[in-house]
Scaffold this active site. Structure first.
Site, PDB file in Angstrom:
ATOM      1  N   GLU A 432       0.829  -1.198   0.000  1.00 22.57           N
ATOM      2  CA  GLU A 432       0.000   0.000   0.000  1.00 22.57           C
ATOM      3  C   GLU A 432       0.868   1.254   0.000  1.00 22.57           C
ATOM      4  O   GLU A 432       1.534   1.570   0.980  1.00 22.57           O
ATOM      5  CB  GLU A 432      -0.897  -0.009   1.248  1.00 22.57           C
ATOM      6  CG  GLU A 432      -1.681   1.264   1.482  1.00 22.57           C
ATOM      7  CD  GLU A 432      -2.360   1.279   2.846  1.00 22.57           C
ATOM      8  OE1 GLU A 432      -2.887   2.336   3.220  1.00 22.57           O
ATOM      9  OE2 GLU A 432      -2.359   0.232   3.529  1.00 22.57           O
ATOM     10  N   ASP A 509      -1.379  -1.334   5.673  1.00 19.51           N
ATOM     11  CA  ASP A 509      -1.330  -0.819   7.042  1.00 19.51           C
ATOM     12  C   ASP A 509      -2.290  -1.593   7.945  1.00 19.51           C
ATOM     13  O   ASP A 509      -3.323  -2.096   7.486  1.00 19.51           O
ATOM     14  CB  ASP A 509      -1.715   0.668   7.078  1.00 19.51           C
ATOM     15  CG  ASP A 509      -0.692   1.541   6.367  1.00 19.51           C
ATOM     16  OD1 ASP A 509       0.402   1.035   6.091  1.00 19.51           O
ATOM     17  OD2 ASP A 509      -0.994   2.720   6.093  1.00 19.51           O
ATOM     18  N   ASP A 511      -4.552  -0.729   9.948  1.00 19.27           N
ATOM     19  CA  ASP A 511      -5.676   0.088  10.409  1.00 19.27           C
ATOM     20  C   ASP A 511      -6.875  -0.184   9.519  1.00 19.27           C
ATOM     21  O   ASP A 511      -6.826  -1.050   8.637  1.00 19.27           O
ATOM     22  CB  ASP A 511      -5.292   1.581  10.418  1.00 19.27           C
ATOM     23  CG  ASP A 511      -4.860   2.073   9.037  1.00 19.27           C
ATOM     24  OD1 ASP A 511      -5.045   1.332   8.052  1.00 19.27           O
ATOM     25  OD2 ASP A 511      -4.331   3.197   8.949  1.00 19.27           O
ATOM     26  N   ASP A 513      -8.247   1.606   7.115  1.00 15.51           N
ATOM     27  CA  ASP A 513      -7.999   1.849   5.696  1.00 15.51           C
ATOM     28  C   ASP A 513      -7.192   0.711   5.071  1.00 15.51           C
ATOM     29  O   ASP A 513      -7.466   0.286   3.950  1.00 15.51           O
ATOM     30  CB  ASP A 513      -7.247   3.177   5.511  1.00 15.51           C
ATOM     31  CG  ASP A 513      -8.186   4.380   5.559  1.00 15.51           C
ATOM     32  OD1 ASP A 513      -9.385   4.186   5.310  1.00 15.51           O
ATOM     33  OD2 ASP A 513      -7.727   5.484   5.859  1.00 15.51           O
TER      34      ASP A 513
END
Length: 645
Positions: A432, A509, A511, A513
Site C-alpha cells: 500500500e 497498514d 488500520d 484503511d
C-alpha cells in the site's frame, strides 16, 4: 525342495470383505453424506434437522421452529409439527420412530401423500445426524402422549418409551456431534442465524427462534412479505434502476415457482436460487430456465423497438443479466440434486416450467411498464458496448504478458523484481503506497522477494464496469507483474501457467484503511483471478501495530492485548516507550524485514475460501459500501467464509 511362491490372493479371503450397515458406513465415510467433517459438515447436520421441520411447515402442519445452542456442546431443534410417527412399522416390526432414526433411506419424503414437497431427497437426513452424533435424544409429542428414545453413536440404547401425557405436538431432536469425527463441535452463531433468517424470507409466516446459551442471545426470525422483503434488503447497498420489484409466481404440474427480481445500476449479476428451501448455490435447471427466459424476452423487445444500426452490437446472455439481482425459489415434488449436499438441481422438466412462467409474467410486466422497459434495454445496450470495450482491454493485457518480455515486452516500471527466475522460489509483495513500497524495497531480500507498490485504494471491482477494471493502470500492473492473462473472449478463463511468483502477499497498514485496501485487492482476486486463491497462492502479511521499548529491550505487538501484556512484562508503563505505527511507511527497512518480511519470523495468513456461497455474499456486502466498513464488520462476515482479512 520346492520353494513356496508368493500367492497374491493369500490373506485376501471372504473375511476381508466388509459389509457395512447404513449407520456404520455413514460413520466411516461421513464426507460422502455431509460434504466434509469441518465447520460446513457440522452445520450441515443442524440444517438437515431444521429442514425436516421446515418440511412440516411446507406441508401445512408447522408454523414454529426453535433452535437452542447449549453451553455443553448440545444443540436442540424442535417444532410444532405432527411429530414423527411412533407406531409399529409393519415391515421392520419396530417403532417407525426408530426406523426413521436408524435406517438410511427411511423417511416420509418418499411417500407423496405425506410430503408434497420437501428439502429432503435421499432419506438420510436425520439418520445421518444420528449416526454422526455421540448422543442423540429424540422426543415426540403426538397422539396426546410424550415418546422418547435415546441413541449412542446412532444405535438405540433402549426401545421407544412413553413418558406421559401432553397437549403439545411436534418433534424435538437433542444431540451432540461426535468429536471423534468432527474437527470441532463449536457452532458458529452467525452461520445458523443467517440460515434461519434465510428460511424466514423463503417461508413467509413461519416463526423461527434462535437461542444461544453461550452468549445469551435470543433472536426471532419472521417475514410477512417473503421474497419481496428479502430482495429489498439484498439490494439496499445498490441504486435501483427500476422502481418496482418484478415479482413472478406460478404453478405448473405441482411445481411452484416464485421469483423476485430487480435491476440496479451495478455491473454484476447476483442470483440466489432455492429448491424446497435448499440453497442451490451451484444453480441448476431452474436457474438456466430463468436465464433463458430473460434472454428470449429482452431479445424480442430489442428487435421490436430497434437499436441504432451504427452500433453494430451483438448480445450475449450476460448482457441481459448485468445489474440484475434475483431470488428464485421453487417447490418441486421430486427434486433431483447432484450429490447429497444438494447444491445443483438436475430435473430437466423444471427448466422449461421456470422459463415458461418467467417469460409470460416478465413479458406482461414490460408491456405495462414502458419506462422500466426502456431503462433496462438501455442498460443492456450499454452492457454490450462495455463488453466489447473489455475485450479490447483484455487483448491489451495479453500483449503486455511477460511471456513475451523476451521479445520486447516490458514489466511495470514500479515493480522491483527479484533475481531468481524459478516461480517456486519467488514471492511478490503488493504494498500500500509508494512510501511503504520504498521501505519494503530497502528491507527485502532481493534474491526472491519482489515489490509492487500500489497507489492508494485500487478500483472497487464490485462496483465498476468490466472494461474500466481492465483499463485501470494499477490492475493492469498486477496482471502484468504476476504474468497471468485473461482469455480474450471470456474474462472467466484465466491462464496462470506463466505465474511468476508462488506467493502473492498483500501487505497493507494495520488500520481500517489498510483493512479496506486488502479487501479491495481480495475482491479483485476473487472476481477475476479466483484460481490463484483456489491453488493457495494468496497471502496477507501481518505487520505489527506497536513497538514497545524499555532501555535496550524492544518488542513488537500486533494488537492491544499483546501491547498490554508486554508492558506488564516490562514492569509497568514507567520508562516504557510505546510507538503506534500509523502505517508501514513509519517503519524503517530493518523493522519491516524483522517483523513482516523475514520468512523465519513473519506470520503470513493464507487466503482460503471454504464456503463459496458466503464468499459471494461477503464480497457483495463489503464492497457495496461507499465508505470502508468497520474492521469488526469485515471480520464478522469474513469468518463465515473462512476469509482471512
Amino acid at each position: 525342495m520346492n520353494q513356496k511362491k508368493n500367492n497374491p490372493s493369500e490373506g485376501y479371503t471372504a473375511d476381508s470383505i466388509q459389509s457395512l450397515e447404513g449407520i456404520e458406513h455413514v460413520r466411516m465415510r461421513p464426507s460422502m453424506y455431509i460434504g466434509d467433517v469441518g465447520l460446513r459438515g457440522l452445520h450441515h447436520l443442524a440444517y438437515e434437522v431444521i429442514d425436516n421441520s421446515v418440511d412440516e411447515s411446507l406441508a401445512g402442519f408447522c408454523n414454529k421452529i426453535w433452535v437452542n445452542i447449549h453451553k455443553n456442546g448440545f444443540i436442540t431443534i424442535s417444532d410444532n409439527g405432527r411429530g414423527i410417527p411412533v407406531e409399529i412399522h409393519k415391515k421392520e416390526k419396530k417403532s417407525a420412530l426408530e426406523v426413521v432414526m436408524t435406517k438410511i433411506g427411511a423417511g416420509g419424503k418418499f411417500d407423496k401423500n405425506s410430503y408434497k414437497v420437501s428439502g429432503g431427497l435421499h432419506g438420510v437426513g436425520v439418520s445421518c445426524v444420528n449416526a454422526l452424533s455421540s448422543t442423540l435424544i429424540v422426543t415426540v409429542y403426538r397422539n396426546g402422549n410424550i415418546y422418547q428414545q435415546k441413541y449412542i453413536r446412532g444405535k438405540p440404547v433402549d426401545s421407544v418409551k412413553c413418558l406421559g401425557n401432553t397437549e403439545m405436538i411436534g418433534t424435538k431432536i437433542h444431540y451432540i456431534a461426535d468429536n471423534t469425527i468432527f474437527r470441532s463441535i463449536e457452532y458458529n452463531h452467525e452461520m445458523i442465524a443467517n440460515r434461519l433468517n434465510e428460511l424466514a424470507y423463503l417461508n413467509k409466516g413461519l416463526h423461527l427462534f434462535l437461542r444461544n446459551e453461550k452468549n445469551n442471545i435470543n433472536k426471532h426470525f419472521f417475514s410477512k412479505n417473503g421474497l419481496r422483503e428479502y430482495i429489498t434488503i439484498l439490494n439496499k447497498n445498490h441504486e435501483s434502476l427500476i422502481k418496482d420489484i418484478i415479482f413472478i409466481e406460478g404453478k405448473i404440474d405441482n411445481t411452484i415457482v416464485e421469483i423476485a427480481m430487480l435491476y440496479n445500476t451495478s455491473f454484476k449479476e447476483i442470483i440466489y436460487s432455492y429448491v424446497n428451501n435448499i440453497n442451490t448455490f451451484e444453480g441448476g435447471t431452474h436457474v438456466s430456465g430463468f436465464r433463458r427466459a430473460l434472454t428470449r424476452t429482452f431479445k424480442k423487445y430489442i428487435e421490436t423497438y430497434g437499436i441504432n444500426s451504427k452500433d453494430k452490437l451483438e448480445f450475449t446472455g450476460e448482457d441481459f443479466r448485468e445489474g440484475i439481482i434475483a431470488l428464485i425459489s421453487i417447490r418441486v415434488m421430486n427434486p433431483q440434486f447432484e450429490g447429497q449436499t444438494k447444491t445443483k438441481l438436475s430435473n430437466h422438466e423444471v427448466g422449461g416450467i421456470v422459463e415458461k412462467i418467467t417469460g409470460e409474467i416478465l413479458n406482461s410486466y414490460l408491456e405495462e411498464h414502458p419506462s422500466d422497459r426502456k431503462k433496462i434495454i438501455d442498460k443492456i445496450i450499454l452492457s454490450s458496448k462495455s463488453r466489447q470495450a473489455a475485450k479490447k482491454a483484455r487483448e491489451l493485457i495479453q500483449k503486455q504478458n511477460p511471456s513475451i518480455i523476451s521479445s520486447g515486452g516490458i514489466l511495470p516500471g514500479k515493480l522491483a523484481d527479484c533475481s531468481f527466475h524459478d516461480p517456486k522460489k519467488c514471492e511478490i509483495y503488493l504494498v500500500e503506497g509508494d512510501s511503504a513500497g520504498g521501505t519494503a524495497k530497502q528491507g527485502r531480500d532481493r534474491n526472491f522477494q519482489a515489490i509492487l507498490p500500489l497507489r492508494g485504494k485500487i478500483l472497487n471491482v464490485e462496483k465498476a464496469v468490466q472494461y474500466k477494471i481492465l483499463e485501470n493502470e494499477e490492475i493492469k500492473n498486477i496482471f502484468t507483474s504476476l504474468g497471468i492473462t485473461i482469455d480474450v473472449n471470456d474474462n472467466s478463463v484465466l491462464n496462470i501457467d506463466k505465474l511468476r511468483y508462488n506467493k502473492i502477499i498483500i501487505m497493507t497498514d494495520a488500520d481500517i484503511d489498510g483493512s479496506h485496501i486488502s479487501t479491495l485487492i481480495l475482491t479483485l482476486f476473487f472476481r477475476y483471478m479466483k484460481p490463484l486463491i483456489e491453488k493457495g497462492h494468496i497471502y496477507i502479511a501481518t505487520p505489527p501495530l506497536y513497538s514497545i521499548r524499555k532501555g535496550s529491550n524492544s518488542r513488537y505487538a500486533w494488537n492491544n492485548e499483546e501491547r498490554n501484556l508486554i508492558i506488564n512484562q516490562f514492569g509497568g508503563r514507567k520508562f516504557v516507550i510505546v510507538q503506534r505505527y500509523k502505517g508501514l511507511g513509519e517503519m524503517n527497512s530493518e523493522q519491516l524485514w524483522e517483523t513482516t518480511m523475514n520468512p523465519k519470523k513473519r506470520t503470513l495468513r493464507k487466503i482460503q475460501i471454504e464456503n463459496l456461497e458466503y464468499a459471494n455474499k461477503i464480497f457483495s456486502i463489503l464492497m457495496g459500501y461507499e465508505v470502508p466498513p468497520r474492521r469488526d464488520f469485515i471480520e464478522k462476515y469474513a469468518i463465515m467464509a473462512k476469509l482471512d482479512v
